[in-house]
Design a protein around this motif. Structure first.
Motif, short mmCIF file in Angstrom:
data_model
loop_
_atom_site.label_atom_id
_atom_site.label_comp_id
_atom_site.label_asym_id
_atom_site.label_seq_id
_atom_site.Cartn_x
_atom_site.Cartn_y
_atom_site.Cartn_z
N ASN A 12 22.73 49.12 18.76
CA ASN A 12 21.30 49.38 18.59
C ASN A 12 21.03 50.88 18.62
OD1 ASN A 12 20.60 50.23 21.32
ND2 ASN A 12 20.96 48.11 21.91
N CYS A 15 21.92 53.40 21.44
CA CYS A 15 23.32 53.74 21.71
C CYS A 15 23.77 54.97 20.95
CB CYS A 15 24.24 52.57 21.38
SG CYS A 15 24.12 51.26 22.58
N LEU A 62 26.94 49.57 25.28
CA LEU A 62 26.13 48.58 24.57
C LEU A 62 25.18 47.84 25.50
CD1 LEU A 62 28.80 47.24 22.09
CD2 LEU A 62 26.86 48.69 21.56
N ARG A 66 21.16 47.94 25.15
CA ARG A 66 20.35 46.72 25.00
C ARG A 66 19.26 46.65 26.06
NH1 ARG A 66 25.77 43.79 23.90
NH2 ARG A 66 25.89 43.97 21.64
N GLN A 69 16.60 49.07 25.03
CA GLN A 69 15.90 48.55 23.86
C GLN A 69 14.80 47.57 24.27
OE1 GLN A 69 16.72 49.80 20.88
NE2 GLN A 69 15.12 48.69 19.83
N LYS A 70 15.05 46.82 25.35
CA LYS A 70 14.04 45.86 25.82
C LYS A 70 12.79 46.54 26.35
CE LYS A 70 17.28 42.19 26.82
NZ LYS A 70 17.83 41.27 27.81
#
Length: 104
Positions: A12, A15, A62, A66, A69-70
């Motif tokens: 994503n 990263c 990763l 993630r 990203q949330k």
């Protein structure tokens, strides 16, 4: 099966530099493929060795990406997250370092 780049794991945007990750995973794979082609290891060892090394290299990066990203997508969550991170610049630097990985 040996998967490289995005095929090996979703990269994503948080990263950073997916191209670098793809080249790095190719470099990891090359070492194991070379050993396999020279008949120093069997296919299963090649695949397992690559998978283990790939996970050692990228798994934390990763997972962290993630999680970050949330924090984006809903305006209020994003604003709270950014506001919180502004208060803790050392934490921000640590997270950025975690998502960038090692130079390649």
């Amino acid at each position: 099966m040996t998967l490289l780049g995005d095929a090996a794991g979703m990269i994503n945007p948080s990263c950073r530099n997916g191209n670098s990750m793809a080249m790095q995973s190719s470099n990891i794979a090359t070492a194991f493929i070379d050993e396999y082609l020279k008949k120093k290891i069997v296919r299963k060892e090649m695949e397992n060795g690559y998978t283990k090394k790939w996970r050692q290299t990228f798994a934390k990066r990763l997972v962290t990406g993630r999680l970050i990203q949330k924090m984006f997508g809903k305006e209020w969550v994003t604003n709270c997250f950014v506001g919180f991170m502004k208060q803790f610049p050392l934490l921000t630097k640590m997270i950025i370092k975690q998502t960038y990985g090692e130079p390649f």
